[in-house]
Design a protein around this motif. Sequence first.
Motif, short mmCIF file in Angstrom:
data_model
loop_
_atom_site.label_atom_id
_atom_site.label_comp_id
_atom_site.label_asym_id
_atom_site.label_seq_id
_atom_site.Cartn_x
_atom_site.Cartn_y
_atom_site.Cartn_z
N VAL A 100 0.86 -1.19 0.00
CA VAL A 100 0.00 0.00 0.00
C VAL A 100 0.89 1.23 0.00
O VAL A 100 1.66 1.44 0.94
N LEU A 101 0.80 2.02 -1.05
CA LEU A 101 1.66 3.20 -1.20
C LEU A 101 1.00 4.43 -0.61
O LEU A 101 -0.20 4.67 -0.80
N CYS A 102 1.79 5.21 0.09
CA CYS A 102 1.31 6.48 0.65
C CYS A 102 0.99 7.43 -0.50
O CYS A 102 1.81 7.62 -1.41
N GLN A 103 -0.18 8.04 -0.47
CA GLN A 103 -0.58 8.97 -1.53
C GLN A 103 0.20 10.27 -1.46
O GLN A 103 0.22 11.03 -2.43
N HIS B 287 5.74 6.16 -0.25
CA HIS B 287 6.43 5.17 0.57
C HIS B 287 5.44 4.08 0.97
O HIS B 287 4.23 4.31 1.04
N LEU B 288 5.96 2.86 1.26
CA LEU B 288 5.08 1.78 1.69
C LEU B 288 4.50 2.07 3.07
O LEU B 288 5.21 2.47 4.00
N MET B 289 3.19 1.86 3.20
CA MET B 289 2.50 2.11 4.47
C MET B 289 2.38 0.80 5.26
O MET B 289 2.43 -0.30 4.69
N HIS B 290 2.20 0.92 6.55
CA HIS B 290 2.02 -0.23 7.43
C HIS B 290 0.60 -0.22 8.01
O HIS B 290 0.05 0.85 8.28
N LYS C 284 7.33 7.21 6.82
CA LYS C 284 8.21 8.27 6.32
C LYS C 284 7.63 9.66 6.58
O LYS C 284 8.29 10.51 7.17
N CYS C 285 6.38 9.88 6.11
CA CYS C 285 5.80 11.22 6.26
C CYS C 285 4.70 11.27 7.33
O CYS C 285 4.10 12.31 7.56
N HIS C 286 4.41 10.09 7.93
CA HIS C 286 3.45 9.95 9.03
C HIS C 286 2.00 10.23 8.63
O HIS C 286 1.16 10.52 9.48
N SER C 287 1.71 10.14 7.33
CA SER C 287 0.32 10.24 6.89
C SER C 287 -0.45 9.00 7.34
O SER C 287 0.13 7.92 7.50
N VAL C 288 -1.76 9.17 7.55
CA VAL C 288 -2.59 8.03 7.95
C VAL C 288 -3.81 7.96 7.01
O VAL C 288 -4.23 8.96 6.44
N SER C 289 -4.36 6.75 6.85
CA SER C 289 -5.51 6.56 5.99
C SER C 289 -6.25 5.31 6.41
O SER C 289 -5.65 4.33 6.88
#
Length: 322
Positions: A220-223, A227-230, A240-245
């Motif tokens: 799952v790529l961060c929009q 970067h790969l999300m966890h 990496k950028c601390h975005s959440v979804s």
Amino acid sequence: MTLKKYLNRNHPTYPELEKDLAKRWAGYWGEAALANYVKELPQEKYLILHDLQLQLYDTHFQIDTLLIAPTHSLIIEAKNIIGTLYFDNIFNQLIRINPDGTEDSFEDPRTQCRRLQSLLKRWLIQHNLHLLPIDYLIFFKSTNKTILKTNGTTIDTSRICKGRDLFSKIEGIEKQYKQVKIQAAKWKEIAQYLVNQHTPQQVDILQEYGLTVNDLPWGVLCQDCTHLMHYQKGIWQCPKCHSVSKDAHIEAINDYLLLIKPTITNQECQTILHLPTSDVTRRILISLNLPTTGHTKSRVYHQWAGDKCYQFIEEKIITQRR
């Protein structure tokens, strides 16, 4: 675009993919420019079909724009090529002179159009609809970076135009076809039949570039930063950028269905999304309301057919973000 998103930049196929994608974007913008012009044509005179794809036996062919009138039909091939361009009548090619003096060769669009003209004629004969003469035009997107020149040889430019010159060329062709061949009802019937027979060619994009599913680092790529999300406790987090979804997995699943195959199992989904358990994966797949076959462990989830797939994904994202 979807394949490029997942393919590693260091992969030997990446430069070829990037080059091909640039060509496709150029073609798209050329067709878009053409569409903006022809929408100005009077609706009572022409029926307009864009990106028409038909199949004649084992041959697929695509027409950028087809104008259908009661007197004739007109194929318009859109081109968006930057540089100084010469039509070579001897070898039937289009030559581009680059600023550094190097040259590139393209297939002569007149040859392309004559092929389309022949294929469409044969297709219409096969379907008992060859009632109109077929002509063609080559349209170049209007830009100061595209210069059309002749090299001194006699070249017929009557079917080559740039920008708004398209309208004078269409008018010139109209004068050659004054006799009404079909009535309004048949005119619209032919257009509708062509739309109904629209047959997009199915392309295995991985096979086209000699790739397999193992060449793509799924996840799952961060929009925001790609970067790969966890996944943790129902939330996708970017380290990496601390975005959440909550719904970043939807795009990844849709990409898999588009690139790899139109079905996915629980195990396949768990693998590509790097999910912790099969139960979490099952809940995610069920939430998408995809069509299914089979039961329990043998259940297979299917891609929505055609445009419904994109519509569903967009609606799902909008709903979950509210």
